[in-house]
Design a protein around this motif. Sequence first.
Motif, PDB file in Angstrom:
ATOM      1  N   GLY A   1       0.788  -1.210   0.000  1.00  0.00           N
ATOM      2  CA  GLY A   1       0.000   0.000   0.000  1.00  0.00           C
ATOM      3  C   GLY A   1       0.832   1.276   0.000  1.00  0.00           C
ATOM      4  N   ALA A   2       0.234   2.342  -0.487  1.00  0.00           N
ATOM      5  CA  ALA A   2       0.897   3.633  -0.472  1.00  0.00           C
ATOM      6  C   ALA A   2       0.745   4.252   0.905  1.00  0.00           C
ATOM      7  CB  ALA A   2       0.279   4.548  -1.519  1.00  0.00           C
ATOM      8  N   GLY A   3       1.758   4.966   1.345  1.00  0.00           N
ATOM      9  CA  GLY A   3       1.692   5.666   2.616  1.00  0.00           C
ATOM     10  C   GLY A   3       0.860   6.924   2.460  1.00  0.00           C
ATOM     11  N   SER A   4       0.516   7.537   3.572  1.00  0.00           N
ATOM     12  CA  SER A   4      -0.279   8.755   3.541  1.00  0.00           C
ATOM     13  C   SER A   4       0.266   9.744   4.556  1.00  0.00           C
ATOM     14  CB  SER A   4      -1.736   8.417   3.866  1.00  0.00           C
ATOM     15  OG  SER A   4      -2.511   9.584   3.845  1.00  0.00           O
ATOM     16  N   VAL A   5       0.420  11.002   4.124  1.00  0.00           N
ATOM     17  CA  VAL A   5       0.891  12.069   5.002  1.00  0.00           C
ATOM     18  C   VAL A   5       0.017  13.301   4.805  1.00  0.00           C
ATOM     19  CG1 VAL A   5       3.296  11.285   5.084  1.00  0.00           C
ATOM     20  CG2 VAL A   5       2.593  12.850   3.305  1.00  0.00           C
ATOM     21  N   GLY A   6       0.143  14.257   5.688  1.00  0.00           N
ATOM     22  CA  GLY A   6      -0.662  15.466   5.622  1.00  0.00           C
ATOM     23  C   GLY A   6      -0.037  16.582   4.810  1.00  0.00           C
ATOM     24  N   ARG A   7       1.302  16.598   4.720  1.00  0.00           N
ATOM     25  CA  ARG A   7       2.002  17.634   3.948  1.00  0.00           C
ATOM     26  C   ARG A   7       3.103  16.989   3.121  1.00  0.00           C
ATOM     27  NH1 ARG A   7       4.502  21.795   7.863  1.00  0.00           N
ATOM     28  NH2 ARG A   7       5.614  19.883   8.362  1.00  0.00           N
ATOM     29  N   GLU A   8       3.373  17.563   1.967  1.00  0.00           N
ATOM     30  CA  GLU A   8       4.425  17.008   1.112  1.00  0.00           C
ATOM     31  C   GLU A   8       5.800  17.168   1.755  1.00  0.00           C
ATOM     32  OE1 GLU A   8       5.899  17.184  -3.524  1.00  0.00           O
ATOM     33  OE2 GLU A   8       4.093  18.260  -2.939  1.00  0.00           O
ATOM     34  N   GLN A   9       5.984  18.150   2.612  1.00  0.00           N
ATOM     35  CA  GLN A   9       7.259  18.347   3.294  1.00  0.00           C
ATOM     36  C   GLN A   9       7.566  17.218   4.278  1.00  0.00           C
ATOM     37  OE1 GLN A   9       4.850  20.681   3.169  1.00  0.00           O
ATOM     38  NE2 GLN A   9       5.722  22.223   1.809  1.00  0.00           N
ATOM     39  N   ASP A  10       6.543  16.451   4.674  1.00  0.00           N
ATOM     40  CA  ASP A  10       6.742  15.346   5.609  1.00  0.00           C
ATOM     41  C   ASP A  10       7.366  14.114   4.948  1.00  0.00           C
ATOM     42  OD1 ASP A  10       5.633  16.922   7.562  1.00  0.00           O
ATOM     43  OD2 ASP A  10       3.645  16.037   7.407  1.00  0.00           O
ATOM     44  N   ILE A  11       7.450  14.109   3.616  1.00  0.00           N
ATOM     45  CA  ILE A  11       8.060  12.990   2.904  1.00  0.00           C
ATOM     46  C   ILE A  11       9.572  13.222   2.929  1.00  0.00           C
ATOM     47  CG2 ILE A  11       8.200  11.705   0.748  1.00  0.00           C
ATOM     48  CD1 ILE A  11       5.489  12.952   0.005  1.00  0.00           C
ATOM     49  N   VAL A  12      10.282  12.420   3.697  1.00  0.00           N
ATOM     50  CA  VAL A  12      11.711  12.630   3.889  1.00  0.00           C
ATOM     51  C   VAL A  12      12.536  11.819   2.907  1.00  0.00           C
ATOM     52  CG1 VAL A  12      13.594  12.503   5.551  1.00  0.00           C
ATOM     53  CG2 VAL A  12      11.308  13.084   6.328  1.00  0.00           C
ATOM     54  N   ASP A  13      12.300  10.535   2.833  1.00  0.00           N
ATOM     55  CA  ASP A  13      13.158   9.629   2.092  1.00  0.00           C
ATOM     56  C   ASP A  13      12.346   8.894   1.034  1.00  0.00           C
ATOM     57  OD1 ASP A  13      15.749   8.902   1.800  1.00  0.00           O
ATOM     58  OD2 ASP A  13      15.711   7.282   3.253  1.00  0.00           O
ATOM     59  N   LEU A  14      12.014   9.565  -0.071  1.00  0.00           N
ATOM     60  CA  LEU A  14      11.228   8.951  -1.123  1.00  0.00           C
ATOM     61  C   LEU A  14      12.125   8.055  -1.969  1.00  0.00           C
ATOM     62  CD1 LEU A  14       8.328   8.990  -2.293  1.00  0.00           C
ATOM     63  CD2 LEU A  14       9.154  10.670  -3.929  1.00  0.00           C
ATOM     64  N   LYS A  15      11.706   6.814  -2.147  1.00  0.00           N
ATOM     65  CA  LYS A  15      12.493   5.852  -2.915  1.00  0.00           C
ATOM     66  C   LYS A  15      11.965   5.759  -4.344  1.00  0.00           C
ATOM     67  CE  LYS A  15      13.587   3.092   1.155  1.00  0.00           C
ATOM     68  NZ  LYS A  15      13.303   4.179   2.040  1.00  0.00           N
ATOM     69  N   LEU A  16      12.763   5.234  -5.229  1.00  0.00           N
ATOM     70  CA  LEU A  16      12.388   5.076  -6.626  1.00  0.00           C
ATOM     71  C   LEU A  16      11.187   4.136  -6.735  1.00  0.00           C
ATOM     72  CD1 LEU A  16      13.299   5.902  -9.461  1.00  0.00           C
ATOM     73  CD2 LEU A  16      14.642   3.823  -9.544  1.00  0.00           C
ATOM     74  N   GLY A  17      10.106   4.602  -7.360  1.00  0.00           N
ATOM     75  CA  GLY A  17       8.899   3.800  -7.519  1.00  0.00           C
ATOM     76  C   GLY A  17       7.920   3.878  -6.367  1.00  0.00           C
ATOM     77  N   GLN A  18       8.294   4.502  -5.268  1.00  0.00           N
ATOM     78  CA  GLN A  18       7.411   4.602  -4.105  1.00  0.00           C
ATOM     79  C   GLN A  18       6.313   5.624  -4.371  1.00  0.00           C
ATOM     80  OE1 GLN A  18       9.445   5.795  -0.552  1.00  0.00           O
ATOM     81  NE2 GLN A  18       7.664   5.523   0.737  1.00  0.00           N
ATOM     82  N   ARG A  19       5.119   5.338  -3.856  1.00  0.00           N
ATOM     83  CA  ARG A  19       3.980   6.255  -3.969  1.00  0.00           C
ATOM     84  C   ARG A  19       3.546   6.681  -2.584  1.00  0.00           C
ATOM     85  NH1 ARG A  19       0.089   3.184  -8.311  1.00  0.00           N
ATOM     86  NH2 ARG A  19       1.644   3.005  -9.948  1.00  0.00           N
ATOM     87  N   VAL A  20       3.312   7.974  -2.410  1.00  0.00           N
ATOM     88  CA  VAL A  20       2.846   8.496  -1.131  1.00  0.00           C
ATOM     89  C   VAL A  20       1.645   9.394  -1.409  1.00  0.00           C
ATOM     90  CG1 VAL A  20       3.437   9.856   0.899  1.00  0.00           C
ATOM     91  CG2 VAL A  20       5.183   8.437  -0.185  1.00  0.00           C
ATOM     92  N   LEU A  21       0.546   9.177  -0.682  1.00  0.00           N
ATOM     93  CA  LEU A  21      -0.637  10.013  -0.807  1.00  0.00           C
ATOM     94  C   LEU A  21      -0.516  11.183   0.145  1.00  0.00           C
ATOM     95  CD1 LEU A  21      -3.349   7.219  -0.932  1.00  0.00           C
ATOM     96  CD2 LEU A  21      -2.289   8.414  -2.841  1.00  0.00           C
ATOM     97  N   VAL A  22      -0.771  12.394  -0.369  1.00  0.00           N
ATOM     98  CA  VAL A  22      -0.662  13.618   0.422  1.00  0.00           C
ATOM     99  C   VAL A  22      -2.030  14.282   0.461  1.00  0.00           C
ATOM    100  CG1 VAL A  22       0.495  15.845   0.648  1.00  0.00           C
ATOM    101  CG2 VAL A  22       1.736  13.898  -0.310  1.00  0.00           C
TER     102      VAL A  22
END
Length: 81
Positions: free
Chosen positions: A22-43
């Motif tokens: 599953g994709a992770g979920s955060v409240g702000r894009e600045q909270d994404i610290v270590d984005l890996k290649l191919g990883q998806r994060v819902l903001v």
Amino acid sequence: MSFLRTACCSLLIATALASTAGAGSVGREQDIVDLKLGQRVLVDDGTCPAGQVKEVRGAKMTDKGVSRTRSCVPRHGPKSR
């Protein structure tokens, strides 16, 4: 006895795959610290239209690290009748 062992092993593998798929979920894009290649994060920061959420993806490798792409995708929530 082997059926019980097989069932437990299958359950363990299914749990491990479900937690990483599953994709992770955060409240702000600045909270994404270590984005890996191919990883998806819902903001969920309110920048997309109603019923959609921003998806940030690790798109490709550059000299400075992983470049990001952003797009609005449909929000998947509980199904309603």
